[in-house]
Design an enzyme around this catalytic site. Structure first.
Site, PDB file in Angstrom:
ATOM      1  N   ASP A 109       0.816  -1.208   0.000  1.00  0.00           N
ATOM      2  CA  ASP A 109       0.000   0.000   0.000  1.00  0.00           C
ATOM      3  C   ASP A 109       0.858   1.271   0.000  1.00  0.00           C
ATOM      4  O   ASP A 109       2.082   1.207   0.156  1.00  0.00           O
ATOM      5  CB  ASP A 109      -0.965   0.007   1.199  1.00  0.00           C
ATOM      6  CG  ASP A 109      -0.320  -0.542   2.481  1.00  0.00           C
ATOM      7  OD1 ASP A 109       0.923  -0.556   2.558  1.00  0.00           O
ATOM      8  OD2 ASP A 109      -1.050  -0.943   3.391  1.00  0.00           O
ATOM      9  N   ASP A 165      -7.781  -3.102  14.180  1.00  0.00           N
ATOM     10  CA  ASP A 165      -9.158  -3.305  13.710  1.00  0.00           C
ATOM     11  C   ASP A 165      -9.243  -4.454  12.695  1.00  0.00           C
ATOM     12  O   ASP A 165     -10.268  -4.650  12.058  1.00  0.00           O
ATOM     13  CB  ASP A 165      -9.713  -2.009  13.096  1.00  0.00           C
ATOM     14  CG  ASP A 165      -8.937  -1.542  11.865  1.00  0.00           C
ATOM     15  OD1 ASP A 165      -7.996  -2.247  11.422  1.00  0.00           O
ATOM     16  OD2 ASP A 165      -9.277  -0.469  11.325  1.00  0.00           O
ATOM     17  N   HIS A 177      -7.364  -4.842   9.936  1.00  0.00           N
ATOM     18  CA  HIS A 177      -7.037  -4.570   8.538  1.00  0.00           C
ATOM     19  C   HIS A 177      -5.751  -5.288   8.120  1.00  0.00           C
ATOM     20  O   HIS A 177      -4.844  -5.488   8.935  1.00  0.00           O
ATOM     21  CB  HIS A 177      -6.971  -3.063   8.231  1.00  0.00           C
ATOM     22  CG  HIS A 177      -5.820  -2.322   8.842  1.00  0.00           C
ATOM     23  ND1 HIS A 177      -5.981  -1.226   9.646  1.00  0.00           N
ATOM     24  CD2 HIS A 177      -4.479  -2.506   8.757  1.00  0.00           C
ATOM     25  CE1 HIS A 177      -4.802  -0.771  10.023  1.00  0.00           C
ATOM     26  NE2 HIS A 177      -3.862  -1.537   9.497  1.00  0.00           N
ATOM     27  N   GLU A 234      -9.604  -1.750   5.284  1.00  0.00           N
ATOM     28  CA  GLU A 234     -10.266  -1.518   6.564  1.00  0.00           C
ATOM     29  C   GLU A 234     -11.545  -2.353   6.648  1.00  0.00           C
ATOM     30  O   GLU A 234     -12.006  -2.886   5.625  1.00  0.00           O
ATOM     31  CB  GLU A 234     -10.597  -0.026   6.698  1.00  0.00           C
ATOM     32  CG  GLU A 234      -9.369   0.896   6.693  1.00  0.00           C
ATOM     33  CD  GLU A 234      -8.575   0.874   8.011  1.00  0.00           C
ATOM     34  OE1 GLU A 234      -8.608  -0.140   8.730  1.00  0.00           O
ATOM     35  OE2 GLU A 234      -7.921   1.891   8.301  1.00  0.00           O
TER      36      GLU A 234
HETATM   37  C1  F6R Z   1       1.378  -1.737   6.087  1.00  0.00           C
HETATM   38  C2  F6R Z   1       0.118  -2.377   6.192  1.00  0.00           C
HETATM   39  C3  F6R Z   1      -0.668  -2.448   7.463  1.00  0.00           C
HETATM   40  C4  F6R Z   1       0.155  -2.797   8.690  1.00  0.00           C
HETATM   41  C5  F6R Z   1      -0.718  -2.746   9.937  1.00  0.00           C
HETATM   42  C6  F6R Z   1       0.069  -3.054  11.191  1.00  0.00           C
HETATM   43  O1  F6R Z   1       1.867  -1.839   4.763  1.00  0.00           O
HETATM   44  O2  F6R Z   1      -0.312  -2.846   5.213  1.00  0.00           O
HETATM   45  O3  F6R Z   1      -1.692  -3.399   7.312  1.00  0.00           O
HETATM   46  O4  F6R Z   1       0.723  -4.061   8.525  1.00  0.00           O
HETATM   47  O5  F6R Z   1      -1.281  -1.482  10.045  1.00  0.00           O
HETATM   48  O6  F6R Z   1       0.949  -2.018  11.430  1.00  0.00           O
HETATM   49  P1  F6R Z   1       2.143  -2.161  12.487  1.00  0.00           P
HETATM   50  O7  F6R Z   1       3.033  -3.217  11.935  1.00  0.00           O
HETATM   51  O8  F6R Z   1       2.816  -0.830  12.494  1.00  0.00           O
HETATM   52  O9  F6R Z   1       1.518  -2.539  13.762  1.00  0.00           O
END
Ligand code: F6R
Length: 260
Positions: free
Chosen positions: A67, A136, A138, A143
């Protein structure tokens, strides 16, 4: 069922890196799906160590990020282009032209998703996709409510994700509200999913994703639709798994010939 392995963050990073580096040795044109955020940071450092120590040829390895934020420039230190450049491309020594992030350019926003899908397809698809998970549920920036068949497209971040990601910016108001992300359908097309989660704050999302109902309300639960998923979580992130003892028993009795 996903294989669920309980390890410390450092052990998980070493295990993930070993798997990925061995796969690169077996297939120098390996296509790695990379995530940003804190979760995989140690994995990239461990891959870099192994690549250096074992003199692994990564010149043909391709990488695709999950992303990118929409609304900040590519040069912003928190753009995922930069985060991947620092942690993956430069650290591991990949060729910059082999590393891809979805384009957040507003001028080409209508076609950016389809273009990214075509690029992944032209590379032969993602061999192994590293995934983190949001509180959440994702994955990527899909989301709650995201279609389980979705492809790369623009999404709007939830308030919870904005709050979680504010730690990377001066203030929450600086966190972009929009992003372009691989869809759940895109993620499910990768050949192997490696889901990582560390810390108590991820316990509920992990239990829901791995043991709950498959639902777009918890996008990470879509991994249950994939035939090859490895989840490596630390004891805190795994603390709400109902069948935790069984997963530990399965792993303790894992045959030596059975790779992750
Ligand atoms: C990042 C992504 C997100 C993260 C998620 C967890 O490219 O796709 O899904 O993997 O927000 O974030 P962290 O690892 O910072 O807890």
């Amino acid at each position: 069922m996903a294989e669920i392995i309980i390890k410390s963050e450092q052990e998980a990073a070493e295990m993930a890196a070993r798997t990925i580096v061995d796969a690169i040795k077996a297939n120098p044109e390996f296509v790695l799906g990379v995530a940003t955020g804190s979760t995989p940071i140690k994995v990239y450092a461990e891959i870099a160590k192994l690549v250096k120590a074992e003199n692994v040829d990564v010149s043909k390895v391709k990488a695709f990020a999950l992303d990118e934020y929409v609304g900040i420039s590519k040069d912003h230190p928190e753009s995922y282009y930069q985060v991947i450049k620092v942690n993956v491309t430069d650290q591991i020594g990949l060729r910059p032209e082999n590393v891809n992030t979805p384009s957040p350019d507003i001028k080409t926003v209508a076609t950016a998703g389809a273009d990214y899908e075509a690029k992944i397809k032209a590379a032969g698809g993602v061999d192994l996709q590293i995934l983190g998970i949001g509180r959440d549920g994702h994955v990527g920036f899909n989301e709650p409510g995201s279609s389980l068949a979705s492809s790369t497209r623009i999404k709007t971040l939830t308030q919870e994700t904005l709050e979680d990601n504010a730690r990377f910016f001066d203030s929450i108001d600086d966190v972009p509200k929009h992003c372009i992300t691989q869809g759940i359908g895109t993620i499910l097309r990768a050949k192997h999913l490696l889901l990582l989660a560390f810390g108590e704050s991820k316990a509920e999302a992990i239990a829901g994703a791995l043991e709950g109902a498959v639902t777009s309300s918890l996008p990470g639960s879509a991994v249950q639709l994939h035939p090859h998923v490895t989840a490596i979580v630390d004891p805190a992130a795994g603390s709400k798994l109902k069948n935790l003892e069984y997963y530990k028993w399965v792993y303790e009795n894992k045959p030596s010939w059975d790779a992750i």
